[in-house]
Design a protein around this motif. Sequence first.
Motif: not given
Length: 406
Positions: A47-53, A87-92, A105-111
């Motif tokens: 529950s305390v992990a980052s998205y990449p984790s 920086k979070e890769v995915v943000h709420l 949508w924070h990736g290179v192609t915004y998808a």
Amino acid sequence: MWYVSTRGMAPRVDFEGALFSGYAPDGGLYMPEKLPQLDRDTLRQWSVASYPSLVKELCSLFIGPELIPRDDLNDLIDRAFSRFRHKEVVHLSRLRNGLNVLELWHGVTYAFKDLSLCCAAQFLQYFLEKRKKHITVVVGTSGDTGSAAIESVQGAENVDIIVLLPKGRCTKIQELQMTTVLRENVHVFGVEGNSDELDEPIKAVFADVAFVKEHSLMSLNSINWSRVLVQMAHHFFAYFRCAPTLDLHPLPPVEVVVPSGGAGSLAAGFIAQKMGLPIHLVVAVNSNDIIHRTVQRGDFSLSEAVKPTLASAMDIQVPYNMERIFWLLSGSDSQVTRALMEQFERTRGVSLPKELHSKPSPLLSGSRLCSQVPGGRAGCRADPGDSRGDPRPGAQGGALYPDAEG
């Protein structure tokens, strides 16, 4: 971890086999032979992990260390997300009245496809370099999968990619993202017809096992298990950011609204439920509403034609990942799943058996959103009995995130 076909007529494979196969030889989709069950202590730790984790933890459950050692797996996932803008890769983002939006949508192609495809590409190249092999990826797209897939493998020496896009049916930005990449390993073709129609010859190609093997072909559409695996992290991340506490018994449910076309993220959420994540899924579609009709009435049948809408990447009539959901609902009964899908492929429509249709109702509901109305403007509506933005009784707020082809 072994993977089996939803249709039960193909040999089981490991993660590497599922990754490179796309469709199973019998036309089914690969699923884990057995889903791991997560206890409260594991959920609390995550529950305390980052998205990449979270992606790392989930992938480690489904990719054996004999295939990718944990340190290598962590490095591959870090590399996959290294070019994301947030920086979070995915943000709420928290809105009003318990409504939240999961920003994918924070990736290179915004998808949102960037998230799963960048990981899949890293897994691919890891095995290809290890085996000294070359592969040709074949992708059919209604928009965002094509550009994200190209971005994930462009310039790779051991991968060529062929992308088929429906002429005039993608957004201009997505079309330019695909057609302006000047790399020798990228090959893009515009074809007549809609995205469902261009998927048919692709599936026919992959049904020819000898041809696929001879030419080292594979698919990175959301039929590929690696895509669904990474997309499961969206649901875990959303739940942990929305649930008020993990100290209640039972754990508080969270409602997750998933706009969908190919049902890849929907299948990922359904699998997360089966693993013990207490989410309620609401699938939202545009006027190409086969998933909505399936959930509401058990009507898994094609309409007369794909209806163009402003959400062009969702203009899909054949949500291929529903096969994975049918397999789960049937208790992993490949015979039932095979009969359903073969009838659908023959007749273009099937009514779900009552015992199957009744099962998703506590876990899944449907809503029609963002249909294109006369005059070319986007309108939103909810059919009677659908979610209208208020969380279900007992649900703690909710998260909504974008989905399209898968």
